[in-house]
Design an enzyme around this catalytic site. Sequence first.
Site, PDB file in Angstrom:
ATOM      1  N   HIS A 250      34.880  26.428  39.547  1.00 29.23           N
ATOM      2  CA  HIS A 250      35.823  27.497  39.205  1.00 29.23           C
ATOM      3  C   HIS A 250      37.221  26.859  39.145  1.00 29.23           C
ATOM      4  O   HIS A 250      37.488  25.884  39.846  1.00 29.23           O
ATOM      5  CB  HIS A 250      35.749  28.534  40.327  1.00 29.23           C
ATOM      6  CG  HIS A 250      36.531  29.785  40.114  1.00 29.23           C
ATOM      7  ND1 HIS A 250      37.888  29.862  40.298  1.00 29.23           N
ATOM      8  CD2 HIS A 250      36.137  31.030  39.743  1.00 29.23           C
ATOM      9  CE1 HIS A 250      38.303  31.106  40.064  1.00 29.23           C
ATOM     10  NE2 HIS A 250      37.256  31.832  39.722  1.00 29.23           N
TER      11      HIS A 250
ATOM     12  N   ASP B  18      33.244  25.210  48.263  1.00 30.42           N
ATOM     13  CA  ASP B  18      33.677  26.514  47.756  1.00 30.42           C
ATOM     14  C   ASP B  18      32.517  27.488  47.969  1.00 30.42           C
ATOM     15  O   ASP B  18      31.518  27.437  47.255  1.00 30.42           O
ATOM     16  CB  ASP B  18      34.034  26.375  46.265  1.00 30.42           C
ATOM     17  CG  ASP B  18      34.356  27.720  45.621  1.00 30.42           C
ATOM     18  OD1 ASP B  18      34.114  28.769  46.244  1.00 30.42           O
ATOM     19  OD2 ASP B  18      34.834  27.713  44.467  1.00 30.42           O
TER      20      ASP B  18
ATOM     21  N   GLN C 244      30.817  32.263  46.146  1.00 40.21           N
ATOM     22  CA  GLN C 244      29.635  32.958  45.645  1.00 40.21           C
ATOM     23  C   GLN C 244      28.438  32.804  46.575  1.00 40.21           C
ATOM     24  O   GLN C 244      27.426  33.478  46.391  1.00 40.21           O
ATOM     25  CB  GLN C 244      29.261  32.425  44.244  1.00 40.21           C
ATOM     26  CG  GLN C 244      30.299  32.683  43.179  1.00 40.21           C
ATOM     27  CD  GLN C 244      30.466  34.169  42.841  1.00 40.21           C
ATOM     28  OE1 GLN C 244      29.617  35.000  43.158  1.00 40.21           O
ATOM     29  NE2 GLN C 244      31.578  34.497  42.205  1.00 40.21           N
TER      30      GLN C 244
ATOM     31  N   LYS D 100      34.320  39.532  47.760  1.00 33.91           N
ATOM     32  CA  LYS D 100      33.024  39.378  47.080  1.00 33.91           C
ATOM     33  C   LYS D 100      31.873  39.664  48.039  1.00 33.91           C
ATOM     34  O   LYS D 100      30.714  39.657  47.646  1.00 33.91           O
ATOM     35  CB  LYS D 100      32.892  37.959  46.514  1.00 33.91           C
ATOM     36  CG  LYS D 100      33.874  37.656  45.385  1.00 33.91           C
ATOM     37  CD  LYS D 100      33.710  36.239  44.906  1.00 33.91           C
ATOM     38  CE  LYS D 100      34.890  35.745  44.088  1.00 33.91           C
ATOM     39  NZ  LYS D 100      34.974  36.321  42.743  1.00 33.91           N
TER      40      LYS D 100
ATOM     41  N   CYS E 168      36.746  31.936  34.492  1.00 31.66           N
ATOM     42  CA  CYS E 168      37.580  30.953  35.216  1.00 31.66           C
ATOM     43  C   CYS E 168      36.850  29.622  35.343  1.00 31.66           C
ATOM     44  O   CYS E 168      36.933  28.959  36.396  1.00 31.66           O
ATOM     45  CB  CYS E 168      37.990  31.459  36.594  1.00 31.66           C
ATOM     46  SG  CYS E 168      38.991  32.936  36.529  1.00 31.66           S
TER      47      CYS E 168
HETATM   48  N1  PMP Z   1      35.306  29.996  43.442  1.00 26.71           N
HETATM   49  C1  PMP Z   1      34.315  30.696  42.889  1.00 26.71           C
HETATM   50  C2  PMP Z   1      32.979  30.046  42.707  1.00 26.71           C
HETATM   51  C3  PMP Z   1      34.533  32.020  42.495  1.00 26.71           C
HETATM   52  O1  PMP Z   1      33.543  32.706  41.921  1.00 26.71           O
HETATM   53  C4  PMP Z   1      35.804  32.600  42.703  1.00 26.71           C
HETATM   54  C5  PMP Z   1      36.082  34.026  42.293  1.00 26.71           C
HETATM   55  N2  PMP Z   1      35.715  34.327  40.990  1.00 26.71           N
HETATM   56  C6  PMP Z   1      36.793  31.830  43.298  1.00 26.71           C
HETATM   57  C7  PMP Z   1      36.513  30.536  43.665  1.00 26.71           C
HETATM   58  C8  PMP Z   1      38.155  32.373  43.550  1.00 26.71           C
HETATM   59  O2  PMP Z   1      38.102  33.413  44.476  1.00 26.71           O
HETATM   60  P1  PMP Z   1      39.359  34.341  44.745  1.00 26.71           P
HETATM   61  O3  PMP Z   1      39.851  34.800  43.395  1.00 26.71           O
HETATM   62  O4  PMP Z   1      38.799  35.455  45.546  1.00 26.71           O
HETATM   63  O5  PMP Z   1      40.367  33.537  45.461  1.00 26.71           O
END
Ligand code: PMP
Length: 414
Positions: A129, A206, A209, A232, A371
């Site tokens: 991401h 990270d 998910q 999430k 993203c």
């Molecule tokens: N890493 C992953 C794998 C994600 O799916 C996301 C959220 N889409 C993020 C990081 C970023 O998370 P946040 O926007 O809640 O900071």
Amino acid sequence: MTATARPALDVAAIRREFPILATEARGRPLVYLDSAATSQKPRSVVEALSDFYLTSNSNVHRSVHHLAERATTAFESARARVARFVGAPAPECVVWTRGTTEALNLVANAWGSRNVGPGDAILLTEMEHHANLVPWQMLAKRTGARLRFVPVTDDGRLDLEAAHARLAERPKVFAFTAKSNVLGTENPVAGLCRAARAAGTVTVVDGAQALPHGPVDVTALGCDFFAFSGHKALGPMGVGALVCRREMYDAMDPWQGGGEMIRRVRLEESTYAEAPIRFEAGTPAAADAVALAAALDFLERCDPAAVHAHEVRLTAIAMEALRPLGVRILGPEDPADRAGIVTFDVPGLHPHDVATLLDGRGIAVRAGHHCAQPLMKRFGVVATTRASFYLYNTEDEAAALADGVRAAVEYFRR
Ligand code: PMP
């Protein structure tokens, strides 16, 4: 995190705790398949949030009065709750952040600025991401470090042979996702951390998910840092955490300065509080932290392993129904390796059109690059449609997705 035979979730009972799921969208019953972007919140989480403001609201760690004590106790209990949920040895291992993005920026700054220098390698993967790419790009630019990447195979997995070869080059840090937000791929975190440790490489996982969708045990995973977002995982937006191996604190400098994170401040210089407070400048999202603890309580009652098995089932139903429609599903073939996430491309149709037609049926999915622009490029697409399932979704909803996509294909064929 594998699917095992377990008692099925009582999805009907779970759904009753989420009033929003009984509402309509575009005149049809809402089918919410966008939980990878953010999950819905059960009543107990919303109540924990409002209860904090109605009965305990006060700033934390500052005053001696009754309410301040109540708020601080609730806030620190929530920290302990997070530590227990992720298998961290102590509450002190948990640094509150606004979410995964801030947690990853914290590592790249607080640890990275001290430990990464010119010529050092920062190892990432092609499936990250943007939140786990951009902070490292910024660190590389600041320090003169080099970025290296583990490639992704055609079936949407990390190329593990390449990962081990890159780790043998002893990068300073290996930052990678536990589970791809696009492909759903669940990476072999423990094995990668073991290999990294042997190479003297610090690991940053990270978990955005991963944590909402299955049991997490940072001690068993053996990572140095684990980042996640509350929103999430049934919790509120604006709160998450960086879970740190305690020894890492000795190798980190404060990154944001201000109230709370200090011990003594003089006009010219300051000394700092112990970790984790050292990394928590300013007033924290105390109510959200308390509500996140309620979210973790809810998840634990449902049994994270049962949640995972349920998502595997829904993913299998959706994939089986989508395949005959000629759509290209990105990521691993086996639903057990990608629980809850089905990202696809309908040849000839723009993902935004697919999402708009689904929306007309009350079905919420996400269309776009998710993203993860480099990953889109890897698979030769600009954007895709993503359906993501969670513990409150039903088999009928997984089937409704496929019906909607079938209708979209027929509509545009005409
Ligand atoms: N890493 C992953 C794998 C994600 O799916 C996301 C959220 N889409 C993020 C990081 C970023 O998370 P946040 O926007 O809640 O900071």
